[in-house]
Design a protein around this motif. Structure first.
Motif, PDB file in Angstrom:
ATOM      1  N   THR A 118       0.742  -0.969  -0.253  1.00  0.00           N
ATOM      2  CA  THR A 118       0.042  -0.102  -0.086  1.00  0.00           C
ATOM      3  C   THR A 118       0.997   1.255   0.046  1.00  0.00           C
ATOM      4  OG1 THR A 118      -1.671  -1.191   1.224  1.00  0.00           O
ATOM      5  CG2 THR A 118      -1.584   1.280   1.335  1.00  0.00           C
ATOM      6  N   VAL A 119       1.765   1.126   0.780  1.00  0.00           N
ATOM      7  CA  VAL A 119       2.831   2.399   1.108  1.00  0.00           C
ATOM      8  C   VAL A 119       3.604   2.665  -0.398  1.00  0.00           C
ATOM      9  CG1 VAL A 119       4.860   3.179   1.975  1.00  0.00           C
ATOM     10  CG2 VAL A 119       3.067   2.201   3.446  1.00  0.00           C
ATOM     11  N   GLU A 120       4.082   1.418  -1.083  1.00  0.00           N
ATOM     12  CA  GLU A 120       4.429   1.559  -2.371  1.00  0.00           C
ATOM     13  C   GLU A 120       3.609   2.222  -3.421  1.00  0.00           C
ATOM     14  OE1 GLU A 120       7.123  -1.344  -5.332  1.00  0.00           O
ATOM     15  OE2 GLU A 120       6.058  -2.255  -3.679  1.00  0.00           O
ATOM     16  N   THR A 121       2.380   1.631  -3.212  1.00  0.00           N
ATOM     17  CA  THR A 121       1.327   2.224  -4.440  1.00  0.00           C
ATOM     18  C   THR A 121       1.225   3.600  -4.124  1.00  0.00           C
ATOM     19  OG1 THR A 121       0.144   0.284  -4.208  1.00  0.00           O
ATOM     20  CG2 THR A 121      -0.926   2.010  -5.108  1.00  0.00           C
ATOM     21  N   LEU A 122       1.066   4.152  -2.894  1.00  0.00           N
ATOM     22  CA  LEU A 122       0.945   5.549  -2.427  1.00  0.00           C
ATOM     23  C   LEU A 122       1.855   6.431  -2.969  1.00  0.00           C
ATOM     24  CD1 LEU A 122      -0.866   5.568   0.989  1.00  0.00           C
ATOM     25  CD2 LEU A 122      -1.775   6.008  -1.073  1.00  0.00           C
TER      26      LEU A 122
END
Length: 95
Positions: A58-62
């Motif tokens: 999720t952090v990578e996508t953000l």
């Protein structure tokens, strides 16, 4: 050169040897258990929990979304107010 002769006598009873062997066996079992626990701990550290992996994705996508937005910044018109101009614009607007 004088050669000295050393002699010693080992006298242990069968019972004493059995006790020593039992003590050594118990220590070996404890060491094997500690080794197993350490191996399990290292294995858990190397393979993260599924929830952690999902959170990292999720952090990578953000982060990727933020990079995309930063790369797509629209060109600014000459009279357009930018962030740095806000304090100056507010100061000019107040009498």
């Amino acid at each position: 050169m004088v050669s000295e002769s050393l002699s010693f006598r080992v006298s242990r009873s069968t019972e004493g040897l059995a006790e020593t062997l039992a003590t050594l066996s118990q220590r070996l079992v404890k060491l094997e258990q500690r080794l197993g626990a350490l191996e399990l701990q290292i294995q858990n550290q190397l393979s993260p929990h599924p929830e952690e992996l999902a959170s990292l994705r999720t952090v990578e996508t953000l982060l990727e979304d933020c990079r995309t937005l930063l790369d797509q910044s629209p060109p600014q018109a000459p009279g357009e107010v930018v962030w740095e101009d806000w304090p100056k614009a507010e100061a000019e607007a107040t009498p």
